[in-house]
Motif scaffolding. Structure first.
Motif, PDB file in Angstrom:
ATOM      1  N   GLU A 377      36.959  36.169  57.294  1.00 53.53           N
ATOM      2  CA  GLU A 377      36.039  38.035  57.274  1.00 53.53           C
ATOM      3  C   GLU A 377      36.686  39.234  56.963  1.00 53.53           C
ATOM      4  N   GLU A 380      37.929  39.865  53.602  1.00 55.31           N
ATOM      5  CA  GLU A 380      36.349  40.077  52.990  1.00 55.31           C
ATOM      6  C   GLU A 380      37.235  41.782  52.343  1.00 55.31           C
ATOM      7  N   GLN A 381      37.240  42.002  54.249  1.00 55.48           N
ATOM      8  CA  GLN A 381      36.816  43.854  54.117  1.00 55.48           C
ATOM      9  C   GLN A 381      38.132  44.763  53.528  1.00 55.48           C
ATOM     10  N   ARG A 385      34.587  44.525  46.630  1.00 53.80           N
ATOM     11  CA  ARG A 385      33.742  44.313  46.420  1.00 53.80           C
ATOM     12  C   ARG A 385      33.102  42.847  45.062  1.00 53.80           C
ATOM     13  N   THR A 388      28.701  41.766  40.691  1.00 51.77           N
ATOM     14  CA  THR A 388      27.814  41.082  39.828  1.00 51.77           C
ATOM     15  C   THR A 388      27.377  40.768  38.805  1.00 51.77           C
ATOM     16  N   GLU A 395      27.368  37.591  46.393  1.00 52.31           N
ATOM     17  CA  GLU A 395      28.957  36.777  47.146  1.00 52.31           C
ATOM     18  C   GLU A 395      29.880  38.111  47.955  1.00 52.31           C
ATOM     19  N   THR A 396      30.312  37.391  49.194  1.00 56.51           N
ATOM     20  CA  THR A 396      30.718  38.445  49.915  1.00 56.51           C
ATOM     21  C   THR A 396      32.559  37.804  49.151  1.00 56.51           C
ATOM     22  N   ASN A 430      38.607  36.011  45.216  1.00 63.03           N
ATOM     23  CA  ASN A 430      38.100  36.967  44.331  1.00 63.03           C
ATOM     24  C   ASN A 430      37.729  36.291  43.028  1.00 63.03           C
ATOM     25  N   LYS A 621      31.266  32.303  49.796  1.00 63.71           N
ATOM     26  CA  LYS A 621      30.531  32.630  50.488  1.00 63.71           C
ATOM     27  C   LYS A 621      29.756  33.428  50.043  1.00 63.71           C
ATOM     28  N   LYS A 623      25.918  36.552  51.026  1.00 61.30           N
ATOM     29  CA  LYS A 623      25.498  37.209  51.779  1.00 61.30           C
ATOM     30  C   LYS A 623      23.947  36.552  52.321  1.00 61.30           C
ATOM     31  N   HIS A 627      26.152  29.950  50.722  1.00 58.17           N
ATOM     32  CA  HIS A 627      27.035  29.590  50.364  1.00 58.17           C
ATOM     33  C   HIS A 627      27.125  28.325  49.137  1.00 58.17           C
TER      34      HIS A 627
END
Length: 654
Positions: A377, A380-381, A385, A388, A395-396, A430, A621, A623, A627
Motif C-alpha cells: 500500500e 503503490e503511492q 499509476r 491502463t 490495477e493499483t 508494476n 491488485k 481497485k 485481484h
C-alpha cells in the motif's frame, strides 16, 4: 509462509502522547520534511512505473532441509558478511568456489557462526568494552546492536539468578558476538534461510541520512505484516497461557541462553519500542500497539508497532530511467519483541510481507484506530499509476517474480555446465522489466473470495493437474500431446469443492503441500514408492526412481477463471515435482520429491518456492478488489535463452 491467525492489543489510552501515522495517506505524506537532511523522495512519485529489487536466493538444500529449515538446529548463514551491510544492488548471480574461508571482517553489522560444534572459549568474542574476558561483559542497552538467537532446546536454567555475569545468565542482547566463517565443503553446506531475501535499509536517526542500517528480510507473499527483530527480543513459550483480551496473546516470555546463541545466528535488530520484560497489559497501558502472528509451521512472533514512521530505503533499478535508483518509504512497521524458536532459527532479520490485504493484520483485530498500511500500500503511492490497457484496467500495483535456483545448484552444474549470463532472481513492481516477456496466460486467474473472518490472500482455485509425456525432440509445451502419465492426473473438483482446491501462492514456504490422498496416489501409482506413516511430522520421503527425470514431461494446470471458466497454464515437471539432492553426486545422486502431504486440519493447498522456481508468476491488485494472478513457464531447456532475454542489466554488481 501461511499464517493461522493474529491478535491485537491496543492501548486503553488510544496511544495518548504518541504520534501514530496509520492511514496510507498520512503514512507517506511528507510535504513538510522534519529536517533538512530528509530525502522525501518527492521526485519519485508519479514518475516511475517499474522498479526492480534483486533477491538473494537460498543456497542448495535437500528436500528435508527445505521442509524443516525453521525446525532444525542447522541454520547457519552462508552470506558473505560484507554483503548484507553494503549499500546497493549486489546479489549472488554467479557460481562461487565450493570451499571458501572468510576473512572474518569485524566491522560488519550481520555475522553468523559457521561452526557446527562451537568453540565456547572467549577467542573471537568482542565485548562493548573490547575485553577478551567474558566475565567483564558490559550489560548496556546501547551496545545491543545485534539480536542473537538460538537453534537449540531451551535449557533448564532459564530463570537462573542473574546476580553474577556468568555465560548462562547473560542476556543475549547485551553482547556482540562475532565469529569467523568455517571452510565450506561442496556437499555439506549449512542451511541458510530457505527463502528469497531482500535487503532494506532503515534510518537509525531520522535526521541523519548516514545512519541507515541494512536488514535482510524474507520475502513472504502469504503475510501482510512487515517486521524486523527488536533489540532484546525474548523467547515466547509456544503453547503457554494466553491473556483474555481480543483473540488472546501468549503471556509467558523468557530470556535466551547465551551458549545456545553462540551456536546460532546473529540478526540485525532495531531499537525495540517496548520493554519485552513487561506484561502484555503493561505494554498496552503505556500506549503501545502490539499484536501476535502465528504461522502455519508453528512459528510465533509478538510485534510492537514502531512509535512513529521510519524512513526505509530501497536500493533498486529504475527500468524506465535505465539507472540504479533509491526509493524512500516513510511508514510504520513492527519490531519483534518476542519470538519462539522456529522464528529465531531463521537467520533473516524479519519478514517483508507482500500479502494483498490493505493493512497489517497483526494490529487490527479489535482496534478502533486504523491499522498501518502494508508495504504494498505504501509503495503503490510512491510509483506512478499503471498504464491502463485492455488487460490491465484498474490495477493499483503488480508484483512480478523471476525466482531461480542458487547459482551453485547441482541442477545447473549437471545440466548447464557453461552459462554466459548472470543467474538473477528478482521482483519487479508494476511491470516486467525487460523488452521480451514470457508468454503469460491471457485470461486472468482471480484470487478466491475469502470466507469471513478471513481476508484476501494470494489464493486461487485449482481444478486439476494433468501431466503429459512429450516425445523426444518436440519442444514444450506440446499442445498436441495426448499421452498422459498414468496416475498423475489430480482432480480437485468434487461436491465439497465445486470450484476446486484453494491454493495459496506462498514464497515463505520452500516446498508445496497438497491433500494427503493426492500425494499418496502420486507416490504409489507413479513413483512406485510407499510414503511412511509419519511423513507429516518427519517430512522424510523415499527417493524417487531414476527414470523420473529421463522422461520429458509437461504439466497442465487448470485454474478457475472468471464466471467459472477454466484457465489452462503449462509448466515443467522438473523443479516443481522433484529436484536433484545437493547432498549426493555421481552414482549416489538422489531424486527428491518436493510435494508433501498437507496437514489434515488445513483446508487449502500451498504452492511454495518450488512452484515459483518452475514458473514466472505475477500478482496483481485491482481497485475493484478483484485481484488476479498470471503465470508463465520456466522451461529448463530454455534457461540460457531466458537468462539472456530477461536479464536486468543494471541489477547485478559483480
Amino acid at each position: 509462509m501461511s499464517r493461522f491467525c493474529s491478535s491485537h492489543i491496543k492501548s486503553s489510552e488510544d496511544g495518548a502522547g504518541l504520534q501514530y501515522s496509520l492511514l496510507p495517506s498520512t503514512a507517506i505524506a511528507m510535504e513538510t520534511p522534519p529536517s533538512d537532511y530528509r530525502h522525501t523522495n518527492g521526485d519519485f512519485v508519479n514518475d516511475t512505473s517499474t522498479i526492480v529489487i534483486g533477491l538473494q536466493p537460498p543456497p542448495p538444500a535437500s528436500a528435508y532441509e527445505r521442509a524443516l529449515w525453521r525446525a532444525r538446529g542447522i541454520t547457519t548463514s552462508e552470506i558473505d558478511p560484507s554483503e548484507p551491510g553494503s549499500r546497493g544492488l549486489h546479489v549472488v548471480t554467479k557460481r562461487v568456489p565450493t570451499a571458501v574461508t572468510d576473512s572474518g571482517d569485524d566491522s560488519t553489522d550481520t555475522v553468523s557462526s559457521g561452526h557446527s560444534s562451537p568453540d565456547l572459549s572467549t577467542q573471537g568474542l568482542r565485548t562493548p568494552i573490547d575485553s577478551p574476558d567474558i566475565s567483564s561483559l558490559s550489560l548496556k542497552d546501547e551496545a545491543a546492536d545485534m539480536c542473537l538467537f538460538v537453534p537449540r532446546e531451551r535449557a533448564s536454567h532459564t530463570n537462573a539468578n542473574r546476580s553474577g555475569p556468568s555465560m548462562q545468565s547473560l542476556e543475549p542482547s547485551d553482547a556482540i558476538i562475532e565469529a569467523k566463517f568455517a571452510p565450506r565443503s561442496p556437499y555439506r553446506k549449512p542451511t541458510q534461510t530457505q527463502g528469497y531475501t531482500a535487503s532494506i535499509n532503515i534510518l537509525e536517526d531520522e535526521h541523519n541520512m548516514d545512519s541507515d542500517k541494512t536488514y535482510v528480510l524474507l520475502v513472504d507473499t502469504a503475510c501482510e505484516d512487515t517486521f524486523v527483530m527488536g533489540k532484546g527480543v525474548m523467547q515466547v513459550l509456544s503453547g503457554g497461557r494466553r491473556d483474555n483480551q481480543g483473540l488472546g496473546m501468549l503471556v509467558e516470555r523468557t530470556n535466551w541462553d547465551l551458549i545456545d546463541i553462540i551456536r546460532g545466528n546473529v540478526h540485525t535488530a532495531i531499537r525495540n519500542p517496548v520493554d519485552p520484560t513487561l506484561t502484555n497489559k503493561e505494554m498496552e497501558d503505556r500506549g503501545n500497539i502490539i499484536g501476535e502472528i502465528t504461522f502455519q509451521d508453528g512459528g510465533v512472533a509478538q510485534l510492537a508497532l514502531v512509535r512513529s514512521p521510519r524512513t526505509c530505503i530501497l536500493f533498486c533499478y529504475d527500468w524506465k530511467r535505465e539507472a540504479q535508483s533509491t526509493v524512500y518509504l516513510y511508514w510504520q512497521f513492527g519490531a519483534a519483541f518476542a519470538v519462539n524458536q522456529r522464528v529465531m532459527r531463521d537467520p533473516t532479520s524479519g519478514i517483508l510481507g507482500l500479502g494483498p490485504h490493505g493493512t497489517q493484520r497483526a494490529y487490527e483485530s479489535r482496534s478502533s484506530t486504523p491499522a498501518p498500511p502494508t508495504f504494498l500500500e505504501v509503495l503503490e503511492q510512491r510509483l506512478s499509476r499503471i498504464r491502463t490497457t485492455a488487460n490491465r484496467r484498474g490495477e493499483t500495483i503488480a508484483i512480478y517474480f523471476a525466482l531461480r535456483l542458487s547459482p551453485d545448484s547441482e541442477t545447473y552444474r549437471n545440466h548447464v555446465p557453461r552459462i554466459e549470463y548472470p543467474i538473477q532472481s528478482w521482483i519487479s513492481f508494476n511491470g516486467w522489466p525487460c523488452t521480451n516477456e514470457p508468454q503469460w496466460n491471457e485470461k486472468k486467474i482471480p484470487i478466491c473470495n475469502p470466507v469471513p473472518p478471513d481476508v484476501k490472500q494470494w489464493k486461487v482455485y485449482l481444478k486439476r493437474i494433468k501431466t503429459f509425456i512429450v516425445s523426444p525432440g518436440v519442444a514444450r509445451p506440446d499442445l498436441a500431446a495426448e499421452t498422459g502419465w498414468e496416475g498423475t492426473t489430480m482432480n480437485f473438483v468434487n461436491a465439497q469443492r465445486p470450484s476446486g482446491l484453494r491454493i495459496l501462492l506462498d514464497t515463505g514456504s520452500s516446498l508445496s503441500y497438497l491433500p494427503s490422498p493426492y500425494v499418496e496416489d502420486l507416490y504409489v501409482n507413479v513413483y512406485k514408492r510407499t510414503l511412511p506413516d509419519d511423513v507429516r511430522t518427519t517430512r522424510v520421503t523415499p527417493p524417487l526412481p531414476d527414470w523420473v527425470e529421463r522422461r520429458k514431461v509437461q504439466v497442465l494446470y487448470e485454474f478457475e477463471g472468471k464466471r467459472g471458466q477454466s484457465v489452462e497454464v503449462y509448466g515443467p515437471f522438473e523443479r516443481f515435482f522433484y529436484q536433484e539432492s545437493p547432498t549426493r553426486s555421481g552414482s549416489n545422486r538422489l531424486l527428491e520429491g518436493l510435494i508433501l502431504p498437507q496437514d489434515p486440519d488445513v483446508d487449502f493447498g500451498v504452492f511454495g518456492l518450488n512452484f515459483f522456481q518452475s514458473m514466472y508468476v505475477s500478482l496483481h491488485k485491482a481497485k475493484d478488489g478483484e485481484h488476479f494472478v498470471r503465470m508463465a513457464p520456466q522451461w529448463p531447456e530454455n534457461l540460457e535463452t531466458d537468462l539472456r532475454d530477461y536479464e536486468v542489466e543494471g541489477l547485478s554488481a559483480d
